[in-house]
Design an enzyme around this catalytic site. Structure first.
Site, PDB file in Angstrom:
ATOM      1  N   GLY A  16     -84.785 -34.928 -37.252  1.00  0.00           N
ATOM      2  CA  GLY A  16     -84.998 -35.975 -36.253  1.00  0.00           C
ATOM      3  C   GLY A  16     -86.492 -36.098 -35.959  1.00  0.00           C
ATOM      4  CD1 TRP A  47     -77.772 -42.828 -34.271  1.00  0.00           C
ATOM      5  CD2 TRP A  47     -76.137 -41.921 -33.060  1.00  0.00           C
ATOM      6  NE1 TRP A  47     -76.745 -42.506 -35.123  1.00  0.00           N
ATOM      7  CE2 TRP A  47     -75.729 -41.949 -34.407  1.00  0.00           C
ATOM      8  CE3 TRP A  47     -75.260 -41.389 -32.111  1.00  0.00           C
ATOM      9  CZ2 TRP A  47     -74.493 -41.470 -34.845  1.00  0.00           C
ATOM     10  CZ3 TRP A  47     -74.036 -40.910 -32.531  1.00  0.00           C
ATOM     11  CH2 TRP A  47     -73.649 -40.950 -33.878  1.00  0.00           C
ATOM     12  CD  GLN A  49     -78.572 -47.947 -26.948  1.00  0.00           C
ATOM     13  OE1 GLN A  49     -78.666 -48.482 -25.844  1.00  0.00           O
ATOM     14  NE2 GLN A  49     -77.428 -47.884 -27.618  1.00  0.00           N
ATOM     15  NE  ARG A 282     -80.189 -40.980 -17.806  1.00  0.00           N
ATOM     16  CZ  ARG A 282     -80.724 -40.998 -19.023  1.00  0.00           C
ATOM     17  NH1 ARG A 282     -80.587 -39.952 -19.804  1.00  0.00           N
ATOM     18  NH2 ARG A 282     -81.369 -42.044 -19.452  1.00  0.00           N
TER      19      ARG A 282
HETATM   20  C1  SIN Z   1     -81.319 -44.788 -22.528  1.00  0.00           C
HETATM   21  O1  SIN Z   1     -81.802 -45.614 -23.287  1.00  0.00           O
HETATM   22  O2  SIN Z   1     -80.734 -45.058 -21.486  1.00  0.00           O
HETATM   23  C2  SIN Z   1     -81.437 -43.373 -22.887  1.00  0.00           C
HETATM   24  C3  SIN Z   1     -82.778 -42.908 -22.627  1.00  0.00           C
HETATM   25  C4  SIN Z   1     -82.772 -41.447 -22.467  1.00  0.00           C
HETATM   26  O3  SIN Z   1     -81.705 -40.821 -22.404  1.00  0.00           O
HETATM   27  O4  SIN Z   1     -83.856 -40.886 -22.336  1.00  0.00           O
END
Ligand code: SIN
Length: 539
Positions: A16, A47, A49, A282
């Protein structure tokens, strides 16, 4: 057994962003990068984003980025590590641009920055909307392919680190392609870098590739490395609830672009919970979604008014998942569930990526550098992987290099043969493990649920003994999470315990573990509890 033997200066397990960055920065050392699939496939990096958090806007600063990170981390981040990564953020973006990565820009040439939860500024540098991971990996892979010092060994799964008398000799594994019979691989090196990613694959619902089940943690633990923060598993609030496995991510940047979270009654349930509403940290969002679902509600992302027709161009990947599910985000609500997404804990490293075992280095998600504390700020992980990838390479380059000769000890081969002799399918138990980890060690935990998880693991271990090396690794890694979760009798960041809902200053510390402490800890818990008790039997 016919094995292929390689003797690079450095072996890197994992292809990665972290692994490839180390490899590129080690030139001209001879490097061997081992990937479980084809290069760039089945890696969380591809993956990802939204992109990379970087304070590149003129109104932003490293200091503000640092403060956002520390605030989110709930007292457990190592400030000097955070300072290191944020101060390097502009450099890593420049380095990626230099190898041809194209980030999204405004007409005036400035970065078109995205916003994510708990960031006080727009600072997510991304590419092609939500396709940042693909684009960053494309740039790194192109560069790797043009680098003669790097050998890529694809489709190889590593079973063990060869280690005797506190000395590392390399790794031993096999080609995953079943059509290559008895084709084992030995890569001898006195420097091993683990960049194997996370462990979402031990949970039933995850955004990670299924091949991310904590194998790097297991490999390191088996040779005595110290682990830390194992209880901190971060759940992403918005996985797309389309019944797919792994669960596709709906990037937080969608909320950054104005999407709301609603339940089936169209209630914006985050209103009044946190001043940042849908852009709260989060853990808070995930917990509130969990509570909605626990009440029997369904939860949706509502992109209709604030993103509408722009959805497809802004978030092409997520849009394509929606199209496959016959849903139009400009007109329909998108069903979502919280999912295991990122493991904050892992193999403990110092500021240079060095672990407690001489010659063993870690970077990326498998490493616990102390940067994320108890709760990771979104998009700091790619940043950490890029910064530490470089640091690890620089540090290894300072080390004396032993001439590699082919000296594979017969004891390694013997152990290895024994380990791989019983190769029968263990899928049933793997699914049982994923299910119990999700249910009992998921977003919210309490003493009873954690002990239920432990009870299930002990049964799975008993019934599935020796079935597969992968299952053994998953059991081992899950036990470390369980011990960390049992010991941390408080709620902090992404470790949420119903029975201890508050932060407790006695826990402003990291919980270190190792293979040696694990058995002792488990024995003492097992003495305290009777696993046959009715409440643990009835799930
Ligand atoms: C996301 O694009 O929401 C994920 C970003 C991340 O987990 O740092």
């Amino acid at each position: 057994m016919t094995e292929q033997i390689y003797t690079p200066d450095v072996v890197i397990v994992g292809g990665g962003v972290a692994g490839l960055t180390v490899a590129l920065n080690l030139a001209p050392r001879k490097v061997c990068v081992i990937t479980k699939s084809s290069l760039g496939v089945n890696t969380s990096s591809s993956w990802s984003q939204a992109g990379i958090a970087a304070s590149v806007d003129k109104n932003d600063s490293n200091e503000i980025h640092l403060n956002d990170t520390l605030k989110t981390a709930k007292g457990l981040a190592n400030e000097s590590v955070v300072r290191k990564i944020v101060s390097e953020s502009a450099n890593v973006i420049r380095d990626l641009e230099n190898i041809g990565v194209q980030f999204d820009k405004n007409p005036d040439g400035s970065f078109n920055l995205g916003l994510e939860g708990a960031h006080s500024h727009k600072r997510i540098v991304g590419s092609k909307g939500d396709s940042s991971g693909i684009e960053i990996m494309r740039g790194l892979i192109n560069e790797v392919k043009q680098s003669p010092h790097i050998t890529i060994l694809e489709n190889v799964s590593i079973d063990s680190i060869m280690h005797e008398d506190n000395t590392i000799y390399g790794v031993i594994g096999r080609f995953t392609d079943k059509n290559i019979p008895n084709n084992h691989v030995v890569i001898q090196s006195s420097h091993i870098v683990l960049a194997t990613g996370g462990l979402g694959g031990i949970f039933a619902n995850t955004t990670n590739p299924r091949s991310s089940y904590g194998e790097g943690i297991a490999l390191a633990a088996q040779i005595g490395a110290t682990l830390t923060d194992m209880e901190f598993v971060q759940f992403h609030p918005t996985g797309l609830d389309f019944g797919l496995d792994p669960t596709p991510l709906a990037t937080e940047a969608i909320r950054g672009a104005g999407a709301h979270l609603v339940n089936q009654n169209n209630e914006r349930f985050m209103l009044g919970v946190h001043p940042e509403v849908e852009l709260a940290p989060r853990d808070i969002i995930a917990q509130n979604i969990f509570q909605q679902i626990d009440k029997g509600n369904s939860v949706f992302l509502d992109c209709r008014n604030n993103i509408g027709e722009h959805f497809e161009t802004q978030f092409p990947q997520v849009h394509s998942y929606c199209v496959k599910a016959e849903l139009d985000p400009s007109k329909d609500l998108m069903p979502i569930i919280p999912v295991a997404h990122y493991h904050i804990g892992g193999v403990k490293t110092d500021l240079t990526g060095r672990t407690s075992v001489e010659g063993l280095w870690c970077c990326g998600e498998v490493a616990a550098t102390g940067v994320h504390g108890a709760n990771r700020l979104a998009s700091n992980s790619l940043l950490e992987a890029l910064v530490f990838g470089k640091i690890v390479a620089v540090e290894i380059n300072k080390q004396p290099f032993k001439q590699q000769v082919e000296v594979v000890s017969s004891s390694f081969i013997k152990t290895y043969k024994e380990k791989t002799r019983s190769k029968i399918r263990a899928k049933k138990f793997i699914w049982q493990l994923r299910s119990t980890m999700m249910r009992n060690l998921g977003i919210v935990r309490n003493q009873d649920s954690i002990i239920r998880g432990l009870r299930d693991l002990i049964r799975i271990e008993r019934e599935a003994r020796g079935l597969s090396a992968k299952l053994n690794d998953m059991i081992l890694v899950s036990k470390f999470i369980i011990v960390g979760a049992l010991k941390r009798t408080e709620s902090r960041g992404c470790h949420l315990r119903f029975d201890y809902p508050n932060e407790d200053n006695n826990f402003l510390k990291h919980i270190d573990q190792s293979q040696e402490t694990l058995q002792k800890d488990l024995n003492s818990f097992l003495l305290e509890i009777d696993l046959t008790e009715e409440k643990f039997v009835a799930n």
